[in-house]
Design an enzyme around this catalytic site. Structure first.
Site, short mmCIF file in Angstrom:
data_model
loop_
_atom_site.label_atom_id
_atom_site.label_comp_id
_atom_site.label_asym_id
_atom_site.label_seq_id
_atom_site.Cartn_x
_atom_site.Cartn_y
_atom_site.Cartn_z
N SER A 253 3.44 -0.55 3.52
CA SER A 253 3.69 -1.97 3.38
C SER A 253 4.90 -2.33 4.23
O SER A 253 5.51 -1.47 4.85
CB SER A 253 3.97 -2.31 1.92
OG SER A 253 5.26 -1.81 1.57
N LYS A 254 5.21 -3.62 4.22
CA LYS A 254 6.32 -4.13 5.04
C LYS A 254 7.62 -3.36 4.81
O LYS A 254 8.45 -3.27 5.69
CB LYS A 254 6.55 -5.61 4.73
CG LYS A 254 5.61 -6.50 5.50
CD LYS A 254 5.97 -7.96 5.30
CE LYS A 254 4.89 -8.84 5.87
NZ LYS A 254 4.78 -10.12 5.20
N ARG A 255 7.77 -2.87 3.58
CA ARG A 255 8.96 -2.09 3.27
C ARG A 255 9.15 -0.93 4.24
O ARG A 255 10.25 -0.48 4.50
CB ARG A 255 8.81 -1.48 1.87
CG ARG A 255 9.51 -2.20 0.80
CD ARG A 255 9.38 -1.51 -0.54
NE ARG A 255 8.12 -0.81 -0.77
CZ ARG A 255 8.01 0.51 -0.86
NH1 ARG A 255 9.07 1.27 -0.74
NH2 ARG A 255 6.84 1.05 -1.10
#
Ligand code: GLU
Length: 491
Positions: A253-255
């Site tokens: 994910s963007k994390r």
């Protein structure tokens, strides 16, 4: 499965246009595409845009752009001829209504008029009861409540176990009584189909033989299998590919950094490197790491996709991208760099003024040291304009009073150099160093700092030759000339 079974493979990529194109989704598209291209099959692109609240045209455009950039083409579309647009579920509502009508007529689905609050109250009650308690929507036996809008709910009649031989995961089964009667058409004015229903109707009508998608869809498959059976459609084979995870083994994910395909494009990753990288996230062919597209088409087999997740590894992508850049002919690379000059602070007109032959000669020196096209463009910026700033540390260390003397001398020699080729220049500097009893590097580093702003650049002599005598004399002159601020003694 009566009737003629076509042996032609038909696969599809069916993204929902609710955001950017996720690299995990791209890998799904790629696997499908490789299966189609490797086995003389067809690739279908279907935009699953029934969620009108979350779907956007921008997201549709991002999907099409991304696939085109990677050269993952598709074979059909709603209009004849081609190039085809994708199929869009929004344009196919009649087909879903028709299929639902059929199920209603045959008693395989029923009208459900439960209100949302009634549904959530029962869902709440079911938490403590057996799942089967929830499955029996009262409308199944009591019939719809008059005066309310109806949804259409599928009647789960199956007993025993529902299962399939997954092409990637092996046998998967669930108990039929774990499956609730589920909505297939919503109660809104458009009778919006739910994903499971629209996907089955489409996959069947489009003659999809192999449904290859992310493992996050495994829970949907039993319901879809029941729908195939109820609708009398032949069941396709299913293959659920493991998700792509971040280095911490959580869903990517963007994390974890960039997950949108366009971010990689914008940073100057090559489509071939992206394809090469993504295909290996979960699939192996011996220990081969580097593939051309043709090799992938020949070698890819879904059976060789492992059931454990692929971990996204940016360093490996960088390595592959660098490698693919080095394998790209400089002429082609020159064209690929065009969109990156602006971002690198280079005036594209300055590049054009240098001409193609010059660019092709310059590129190999920079491609050696860069991971992306953007890095190449940035590293080359000093060729087109003096560096706007110089690394202060490099300046302090190498632009000292002593080195100014050497710069002076070098400039005078360069002004008169009979041969401004890399070899000629190297010979010239060796002579200078010898005469003065100093080392080549004593000239090279200060010159490099003046010309490039840093101590890191390709070998100096090709750089001097590429810049050309006038530019070199000019830049050296700007430092040597009094009042230019150079000559600090490193304090
Ligand atoms: N629209 C679904 C998704 O984007 C497609 C799932 C499928 O391939 O069946 O996840």
């Amino acid at each position: 499965m009566a009737g003629a079974v076509s042996h032609t493979i038909r696969v599809r990529f069916a993204p929902s246009p609710t955001g950017f194109l996720h690299v995990g989704g791209v890998r799904t598209a790629l696997y499908n595409w490789l299966i189609a291209r490797g086995q003389g099959g067809s690739m279908i692109l279907r935009i699953e845009d029934t969620d009108v609240e979350r779907s956007t045209e921008e997201a549709v455009a991002a999907i099409l752009e991304g696939l085109r950039w990677l050269n993952l083409d598709w074979d059909e579309g709603p209009e004849a001829g081609g190039p085809f647009g994708p199929y869009r579920q929004l344009e196919r509502y009649d087909l879903y209504r028709e299929a639902a009508q059929r199920l209603l007529r045959e008693g395989k689905a029923y009208a459900c008029t439960c209100l949302p609050e009634e549904l959530s109250a029962r869902r709440e009650a079911a938490r403590s009861a057996k799942p089967a308690a929830w499955r029996l929507c009262p409308c199944r036996t009591a019939g719809p409540t008059p005066g309310r809008r109806r949804a259409v709910r599928f009647h789960v009649a199956a007993r025993g176990r529902v299962g399939w031989d997954d092409l990637v995961q092996g046998r998967i089964e669930v108990a039929a009584d774990e499956l609730d009667d589920f909505i297939i058409l919503r109660s809104d004015a458009h009778e919006t189909p739910v994903y499971n229903f629209a996907a089955v109707v489409d996959d069947a009508l489009m003659g999809i033989t192999h449904v290859i998608r992310g493992a996050d869809h495994i829970p949907n498959t039993p319901k879809q299998i029941l729908l195939y059976e109820a609708l009398g459609y032949p069941r396709p084979s299913f293959g659920h590919i493991p998700l792509v995870l971040g280095p911490d083994r959580e869903k990517l994910s963007k994390r974890h950094g960039d997950v949108a395909l366009h971010a990689y494009r914008a940073q100057g990753y090559l489509p071939e490197a992206m394809v090469n990288y993504l295909v290996r996230l979960g699939w192996a062919h011996g220990d081969q790491e580097v593939f051309t597209r043709e090799e992938l088409i020949q070698a890819f087999r879904l059976e060789r996709v492992g059931a454990s997740p692929g971990i996204f590894d940016r360093a490996k992508l960088d390595w592959l991208n660098a490698l693919h850049m080095r394998q790209t002919p400089p002429g082609v690379l020159g064209d690929l760099l065009t969109p990156f000059w602006g971002e690198a602070g280079v005036d594209p007109k300055a590049v054009e003024a240098r001409g193609r032959t010059w660019l092709v000669a310059a590129l190999p020196h920079f491609v050696e040291r860069a991971k992306t096209l953007l890095e190449v463009a940035r590293a080359m910026a000093f060729l087109f304009a003096p560096p706007p700033v110089r690394d202060p540390k490099a300046e302090a260390k190498f632009l000292t009073r002593d080195s100014l003397v050497l710069l002076h001398e070098a400039r005078r020699a360069l002004a008169e150099a009979p041969d401004f080729s890399p070899d000629g220049l190297e010979a010239l500097f060796r002579r200078l160093a010898e005469t003065r009893g100093t080392k080549l590097v004593d000239y090279a580093q200060p010159i490099r700092v003046v010309l490039t702003g840093t101590t890191i650049s390709p070998p100096l002599f090709p750089i001097l030759a590429l810049l050309g005598r006038d530019v070199v004399l000019d830049r050296l002159g700007s430092v040597i000339a009094p009042g230019c601020g150079a000559g600090r003694t490193g304090g």
